[in-house]
Design a protein around this motif. Sequence first.
Motif, PDB file in Angstrom:
ATOM      1  N   ALA A 154      -4.499   6.713  -5.007  1.00  0.00           N
ATOM      2  CA  ALA A 154      -3.152   7.116  -5.428  1.00  0.00           C
ATOM      3  C   ALA A 154      -3.052   8.627  -5.661  1.00  0.00           C
ATOM      4  O   ALA A 154      -2.079   9.271  -5.256  1.00  0.00           O
ATOM      5  CB  ALA A 154      -2.780   6.365  -6.699  1.00  0.00           C
ATOM      6  N   ASN A 155      -4.077   9.189  -6.306  1.00  0.00           N
ATOM      7  CA  ASN A 155      -4.060  10.632  -6.576  1.00  0.00           C
ATOM      8  C   ASN A 155      -4.012  11.436  -5.298  1.00  0.00           C
ATOM      9  O   ASN A 155      -3.311  12.442  -5.195  1.00  0.00           O
ATOM     10  CB  ASN A 155      -5.335  11.030  -7.331  1.00  0.00           C
ATOM     11  N   THR A 156      -4.806  11.002  -4.332  1.00  0.00           N
ATOM     12  CA  THR A 156      -4.836  11.713  -3.054  1.00  0.00           C
ATOM     13  C   THR A 156      -3.445  11.702  -2.431  1.00  0.00           C
ATOM     14  O   THR A 156      -2.964  12.718  -1.931  1.00  0.00           O
ATOM     15  CB  THR A 156      -5.841  11.036  -2.089  1.00  0.00           C
ATOM     16  N   LEU A 157      -2.804  10.526  -2.504  1.00  0.00           N
ATOM     17  CA  LEU A 157      -1.462  10.398  -1.921  1.00  0.00           C
ATOM     18  C   LEU A 157      -0.487  11.323  -2.640  1.00  0.00           C
ATOM     19  O   LEU A 157       0.355  11.966  -2.013  1.00  0.00           O
ATOM     20  CB  LEU A 157      -0.985   8.946  -1.987  1.00  0.00           C
ATOM     21  N   SER A 195       4.864  -1.433   1.171  1.00  0.00           N
ATOM     22  CA  SER A 195       5.809  -1.486   2.301  1.00  0.00           C
ATOM     23  C   SER A 195       5.121  -2.233   3.436  1.00  0.00           C
ATOM     24  O   SER A 195       3.922  -2.500   3.357  1.00  0.00           O
ATOM     25  CB  SER A 195       6.200  -0.072   2.746  1.00  0.00           C
ATOM     26  N   ASP A 196       5.875  -2.530   4.483  1.00  0.00           N
ATOM     27  CA  ASP A 196       5.247  -3.190   5.635  1.00  0.00           C
ATOM     28  C   ASP A 196       4.217  -2.250   6.249  1.00  0.00           C
ATOM     29  O   ASP A 196       4.403  -1.030   6.240  1.00  0.00           O
ATOM     30  CB  ASP A 196       6.309  -3.503   6.698  1.00  0.00           C
ATOM     31  N   PRO A 197       3.136  -2.777   6.832  1.00  0.00           N
ATOM     32  CA  PRO A 197       2.171  -1.894   7.490  1.00  0.00           C
ATOM     33  C   PRO A 197       2.840  -1.071   8.606  1.00  0.00           C
ATOM     34  O   PRO A 197       3.719  -1.589   9.308  1.00  0.00           O
ATOM     35  CB  PRO A 197       1.142  -2.868   8.084  1.00  0.00           C
ATOM     36  N   LYS A 200       6.421  13.696   2.047  1.00  0.00           N
ATOM     37  CA  LYS A 200       6.152  14.379   3.322  1.00  0.00           C
ATOM     38  C   LYS A 200       5.538  13.428   4.355  1.00  0.00           C
ATOM     39  O   LYS A 200       5.785  13.540   5.551  1.00  0.00           O
ATOM     40  CB  LYS A 200       5.175  15.526   3.033  1.00  0.00           C
ATOM     41  N   HIS A 201       4.717  12.477   3.860  1.00  0.00           N
ATOM     42  CA  HIS A 201       4.027  11.589   4.792  1.00  0.00           C
ATOM     43  C   HIS A 201       4.589  10.174   4.798  1.00  0.00           C
ATOM     44  O   HIS A 201       3.963   9.261   5.347  1.00  0.00           O
ATOM     45  CB  HIS A 201       2.527  11.573   4.459  1.00  0.00           C
ATOM     46  N   GLY A 202       5.749   9.995   4.185  1.00  0.00           N
ATOM     47  CA  GLY A 202       6.407   8.686   4.197  1.00  0.00           C
ATOM     48  C   GLY A 202       5.610   7.623   3.465  1.00  0.00           C
ATOM     49  O   GLY A 202       5.611   6.446   3.863  1.00  0.00           O
ATOM     50  N   ILE A 203       4.925   8.014   2.387  1.00  0.00           N
ATOM     51  CA  ILE A 203       4.107   7.043   1.641  1.00  0.00           C
ATOM     52  C   ILE A 203       4.915   6.546   0.438  1.00  0.00           C
ATOM     53  O   ILE A 203       5.418   7.357  -0.345  1.00  0.00           O
ATOM     54  CB  ILE A 203       2.790   7.694   1.171  1.00  0.00           C
ATOM     55  N   PRO A 204       5.038   5.223   0.276  1.00  0.00           N
ATOM     56  CA  PRO A 204       5.868   4.705  -0.825  1.00  0.00           C
ATOM     57  C   PRO A 204       5.385   5.211  -2.184  1.00  0.00           C
ATOM     58  O   PRO A 204       4.175   5.361  -2.406  1.00  0.00           O
ATOM     59  CB  PRO A 204       5.683   3.187  -0.722  1.00  0.00           C
ATOM     60  N   ALA A 205       6.346   5.410  -3.076  1.00  0.00           N
ATOM     61  CA  ALA A 205       6.029   5.980  -4.394  1.00  0.00           C
ATOM     62  C   ALA A 205       5.112   5.068  -5.186  1.00  0.00           C
ATOM     63  O   ALA A 205       4.336   5.528  -6.027  1.00  0.00           O
ATOM     64  CB  ALA A 205       7.328   6.215  -5.155  1.00  0.00           C
ATOM     65  N   ASP A 206       5.191   3.728  -4.938  1.00  0.00           N
ATOM     66  CA  ASP A 206       4.388   2.825  -5.756  1.00  0.00           C
ATOM     67  C   ASP A 206       3.097   2.380  -5.064  1.00  0.00           C
ATOM     68  O   ASP A 206       2.455   1.418  -5.512  1.00  0.00           O
ATOM     69  CB  ASP A 206       5.233   1.600  -6.161  1.00  0.00           C
ATOM     70  N   ILE A 209      -1.748   0.850   5.828  1.00  0.00           N
ATOM     71  CA  ILE A 209      -1.384  -0.274   4.948  1.00  0.00           C
ATOM     72  C   ILE A 209      -1.342   0.259   3.515  1.00  0.00           C
ATOM     73  O   ILE A 209      -2.352   0.736   2.997  1.00  0.00           O
ATOM     74  CB  ILE A 209      -2.425  -1.415   5.060  1.00  0.00           C
ATOM     75  N   HIS A 210      -0.155   0.195   2.926  1.00  0.00           N
ATOM     76  CA  HIS A 210       0.020   0.742   1.575  1.00  0.00           C
ATOM     77  C   HIS A 210      -0.079  -0.384   0.546  1.00  0.00           C
ATOM     78  O   HIS A 210       0.796  -1.268   0.501  1.00  0.00           O
ATOM     79  CB  HIS A 210       1.392   1.415   1.452  1.00  0.00           C
ATOM     80  N   PHE A 211      -1.106  -0.342  -0.285  1.00  0.00           N
ATOM     81  CA  PHE A 211      -1.318  -1.398  -1.286  1.00  0.00           C
ATOM     82  C   PHE A 211      -0.679  -1.033  -2.616  1.00  0.00           C
ATOM     83  O   PHE A 211      -0.740   0.124  -3.052  1.00  0.00           O
ATOM     84  CB  PHE A 211      -2.825  -1.621  -1.498  1.00  0.00           C
ATOM     85  N   HIS A 212      -0.140  -2.062  -3.256  1.00  0.00           N
ATOM     86  CA  HIS A 212       0.494  -1.854  -4.546  1.00  0.00           C
ATOM     87  C   HIS A 212      -0.556  -1.831  -5.663  1.00  0.00           C
ATOM     88  O   HIS A 212      -0.420  -1.125  -6.647  1.00  0.00           O
ATOM     89  CB  HIS A 212       1.498  -2.986  -4.790  1.00  0.00           C
ATOM     90  N   ARG A 213      -1.622  -2.619  -5.484  1.00  0.00           N
ATOM     91  CA  ARG A 213      -2.667  -2.694  -6.524  1.00  0.00           C
ATOM     92  C   ARG A 213      -4.016  -2.314  -5.924  1.00  0.00           C
ATOM     93  O   ARG A 213      -4.402  -2.809  -4.860  1.00  0.00           O
ATOM     94  CB  ARG A 213      -2.774  -4.136  -7.047  1.00  0.00           C
ATOM     95  N   LEU A 214      -4.733  -1.436  -6.642  1.00  0.00           N
ATOM     96  CA  LEU A 214      -6.026  -0.962  -6.151  1.00  0.00           C
ATOM     97  C   LEU A 214      -7.017  -2.126  -5.983  1.00  0.00           C
ATOM     98  O   LEU A 214      -7.790  -2.175  -5.025  1.00  0.00           O
ATOM     99  CB  LEU A 214      -6.579   0.073  -7.144  1.00  0.00           C
ATOM    100  N   GLU A 215      -6.963  -3.081  -6.931  1.00  0.00           N
ATOM    101  CA  GLU A 215      -7.909  -4.204  -6.890  1.00  0.00           C
ATOM    102  C   GLU A 215      -7.798  -4.968  -5.572  1.00  0.00           C
ATOM    103  O   GLU A 215      -8.795  -5.473  -5.039  1.00  0.00           O
ATOM    104  CB  GLU A 215      -7.647  -5.174  -8.053  1.00  0.00           C
ATOM    105  N   ASP A 216      -6.569  -5.059  -5.028  1.00  0.00           N
ATOM    106  CA  ASP A 216      -6.376  -5.793  -3.774  1.00  0.00           C
ATOM    107  C   ASP A 216      -7.129  -5.136  -2.615  1.00  0.00           C
ATOM    108  O   ASP A 216      -7.526  -5.808  -1.663  1.00  0.00           O
ATOM    109  CB  ASP A 216      -4.883  -5.855  -3.433  1.00  0.00           C
ATOM    110  N   VAL A 217      -7.295  -3.829  -2.714  1.00  0.00           N
ATOM    111  CA  VAL A 217      -7.978  -3.123  -1.625  1.00  0.00           C
ATOM    112  C   VAL A 217      -9.398  -3.659  -1.479  1.00  0.00           C
ATOM    113  O   VAL A 217      -9.861  -3.991  -0.383  1.00  0.00           O
ATOM    114  CB  VAL A 217      -7.993  -1.591  -1.884  1.00  0.00           C
ATOM    115  N   GLY A 218     -10.090  -3.757  -2.633  1.00  0.00           N
ATOM    116  CA  GLY A 218     -11.475  -4.254  -2.606  1.00  0.00           C
ATOM    117  C   GLY A 218     -11.530  -5.641  -2.008  1.00  0.00           C
ATOM    118  O   GLY A 218     -12.438  -5.974  -1.237  1.00  0.00           O
ATOM    119  N   ASP A 219     -10.538  -6.463  -2.309  1.00  0.00           N
ATOM    120  CA  ASP A 219     -10.514  -7.825  -1.794  1.00  0.00           C
ATOM    121  C   ASP A 219     -10.192  -7.832  -0.298  1.00  0.00           C
ATOM    122  O   ASP A 219     -10.741  -8.621   0.474  1.00  0.00           O
ATOM    123  CB  ASP A 219      -9.441  -8.599  -2.581  1.00  0.00           C
TER     124      ASP A 219
END
Length: 941
Positions: free
Chosen positions: A310-313, A362-364, A320-326, A282-292
Amino acid sequence: MTAPTLILPERSHAIASDLRAALGVDKVKDDYSTLTAYAVDASIYRMTPRAIVLVESEEDIATTVRYAMHRGIPLTPRAAGTNLTGSAIGSGIILDVSRLNRVLELNREESWARVQPGIVLAELNKQLGRHGLMFGPDPSSGDMCKLGGMLANNSSGPHTLRYGAVKDNVEALRVCLQSGEWLVAKVYGLDDPSCADLLNAHKPLRDLQLLLQENAILIRQKRPTVSKNSCGYNLFGLADGLKQGRFDLPKLFVGSEGTLGLFSEATIRLVEKPRATLTALIHFHRLEDVGDAVPKLLELSPSALEVMDANTLNLIGRAKHGIPADAAATLLMELDADSVGLDLRAQAERMTEMCRRYRLASDPVIAFDPEQREQLWKARKALYPTLYRFHPRKKPINFVDDVVVPAERISELIRYLEEFFTGQRVPVAIFGHIGNGNAHIIPLLDVNDEHDFQKMVQGYHEIHQTVLGRFGGSICGEHGDGRVRAEYVKTMFGPELYDLFVRVKQSFDPSGMLNPGIKISDRPFTDHIDYVRLSKSCATCAKCNAVCPVYDVFQSEDMSSRGWFEIVTDKNYSYLNSKRVVEACLNCKSCRTACPAGVDVSQLILDRRAEHPNKMAGLIFRFHAQSARFERFLKLLARYQSIWDRPIIRRLLDRVTRPFIRGLAETARLSPQLVMPRLALRHLRDRYPELIPQTGQSARSPVAYFHGCAANYFDDGVGDAVISVLRKHGVEPDLPMQRCSGTPIETYGHRALAKEGARVNLASMAGYDKVVTGCASCTLMLKDYPTLFAGEPEQMAAQVLAKRVTHISEFVAQSPVKPPMASQQPTKCKVAYHSSCHLRAAGVTKEPRAILAGLPGIEYVEMPDADRCAGGAGTYLVKDFETSQRIVERKRQAVEQSGAEVVATSCPACMIQLRTGLRGAAEVKHVAQLIQEAYEAADRV
Ligand SMILES: Cc1cc2nc3c(=O)[nH]c(=O)nc-3n(C[C@H](O)[C@H](O)[C@H](O)COP(=O)(O)OP(=O)(O)OC[C@H]3O[C@@H](n4cnc5c(N)ncnc54)[C@H](O)[C@@H]3O)c2cc1C
Ligand code: SF4
Ligand code: SF4
């Protein structure tokens, strides 16, 4: 307590000779190569030991412990050496438990097993999997770490959420105490007479009980409040037990990092393997949403919930891993069918629904299929060593790598860390087990740069202090304290509780010789940092050891891929002091395929061999290069093969040729057990003159068949099969002039000679659109010509050729022509695939399997260990027949388990090796032969 260094240099050789006298020569090593290989683990530290003991029994352990304690020599137990804290290296004796690697007993009904400490977790689970069971705790290093290290570190992993850490899954341990006596560390009822006997027999246990009773309040007050902790000794678990009338001894020893005693076996609790599993990204756009989102997703009872920031990504490569830029952060979640008792697809829908309230990048991505799921986990599991690719000098440094905070505050922690490291201008990867609030923080630093070094020291104190003060967390969730956190254990628990830890240590280890410097030490974490290694490309993660066939057999770090990296890149390396190990590599390239950091140990070894080309091999290969004379000689041998290949003559030949063949290696011989391929009276090129272009003639076909030596000289039908298959696909190939691709030549250090042949091949293959191969080694070597000619004028032509090289299975898979095959046949032959190492290294893994699975008349079975080396590797079965047969034994068992009647492969050396090792248990065929049979069966219908 400060780590004492009691050994005087002049005593060092005495240690190994004393131990050899007591244990036997094969179990004790102290040569340069071995000590160099054992000087590192997966941490940032280096300490060169004085002797290595490879124990094979409890008696060996007790003898070594008694000797070390009597002589005042530091003793460090070691399993796979994958810890990240420096706890499996030491200045004295390293006691390696890797050879104690069996499952001793399995109780399916009660779900427990008695297991030795040297077994690799993946191997343990493979064996348990046959009974529908597994061991729950799953460190990401599971392919290489061993039970002994997991026990001593109280390891855990992504699935801790469901199964707990090791401490939650151990019933009993057999522990060798500092006195050399054995203790069965299980849960004793306090009113049980055996508990009284135990206390009478062991003073440290009496001291411990008293200490726990007298300090119950302090222990309760200081108990970490987060869900995971591996810092300090687990007096909390012991105190809980006492309150309930139990002396819970596993709680003391699990997580004690080899500082209180050594384990020879453990009784572990097992869990049922999940019936089905779902993995989601699940790719989150905002870090704060992850905590929630985390507490909400936890309502679905996931078995794992992982985060990557984000840095890890960025560092692992989004594209290479199909992870959205945002994507600001990605969650990896796993649900087991039997954990929720519900349909997984319904759960997936619930999860997607829950995520709708957040802005996703993106969609999960949801996977049910094991192979797809493995792909989703792949990047996560190899994250730390992968970071080694990022920069030539800035390396991932583990010094604040394992903090724990309350799970719901993980986004706050990540935000704090990102700000902290941005302020320092340091790239950092933050990932981990978010469901438990356990974050792995890996900054990339050049510790040889004074500024970066200071940033590391500053970060160490500030981050740990913040985790303790602001978050009320722990500095260590699962990796152990080792050398890296020992300095901070006192700060974490305060001086009073720390004093109890010191008393426990002193009571069990009065001389302080059991793994000194670990857990209880006041030395700064910067002592023993390996500045030289941290400027190299290897992460010392040992992933390569897990696939190295030599390590598999010897279970000794000096005979392993990681060890060889250390040895051949060491400043004191010389061919003379390391010939034994440099010559032991098979050049199978399994390490290269496995290495997440992009290191090619086999190439480094070839570089070293090139400095000392083997004279005898040079004579043979020069003769080989004179094609006409060499071929006449082979045909002569072919004519009389029915005579010289008789058992009695082979025995004689073995004896007569040994002095000559020994020039290749001390161990080299022509064993009579080696199943010789039938030599051809008429070579492939003699049989297909119509396919050979005349000298000076240009390409007559867009496709060349690079048959290599074996298909030309052996009468095994492989070359004919490739040609026949190509013809069925409408291709009449050319057989242009060719020399040996060079693999065996380079293996013996004759790089110049290999290049000479390679130049011929580059020229004669230049005019073709496709160069089809059948041999795995030729495929890889031709694709590797750009490396062979790196920086030389031929490099460009080599790159062009490399792109055109196509293995016959790739050719068939890509071909638009689909030749008819006989329709389904009533009786099917069971076929397994042995994936030759060189073909794997060339990136061809799926095509042969897919083709075999689609052939009528074949029931394709995936056998265990299909991707492991069989031990043939070119001429290795001549160079060291005995070792090659020890390697193939695992393959033989795998074939037996699979029930295959035929083993398909694509390497001539593998074919010889399998025929020799399988001893007729299954037929061995080239993939092309099976395809040919299927096509020809259609012709007969
Ligand atoms: C890429 C990578 C990923 C990792 N991921 C995780 C993860 O997800 N979770 C996690 O918890 N860890 C992880 N680790 C750390 C490490 O792999 C684990 O701690 C592992 O359990 C260590 O096992 P080992 O066999 O390598 O032990 P070693 O490193 O050999 O030893 C570890 C400790 O155990 C002691 N020891 C070993 N055998 C015995 C014995 N028989 N008796 C007494 N003491 C003994 C040693 O003295 C040492 O103190 C990771 C490491 C790497 C390189
Ligand atoms: S060579 Fe690669 S796989 Fe092997 S220890 Fe080094 S980084 Fe790990
Ligand atoms: S090439 Fe094979 S034998 Fe050699 S180090 Fe790599 S894995 Fe081990």
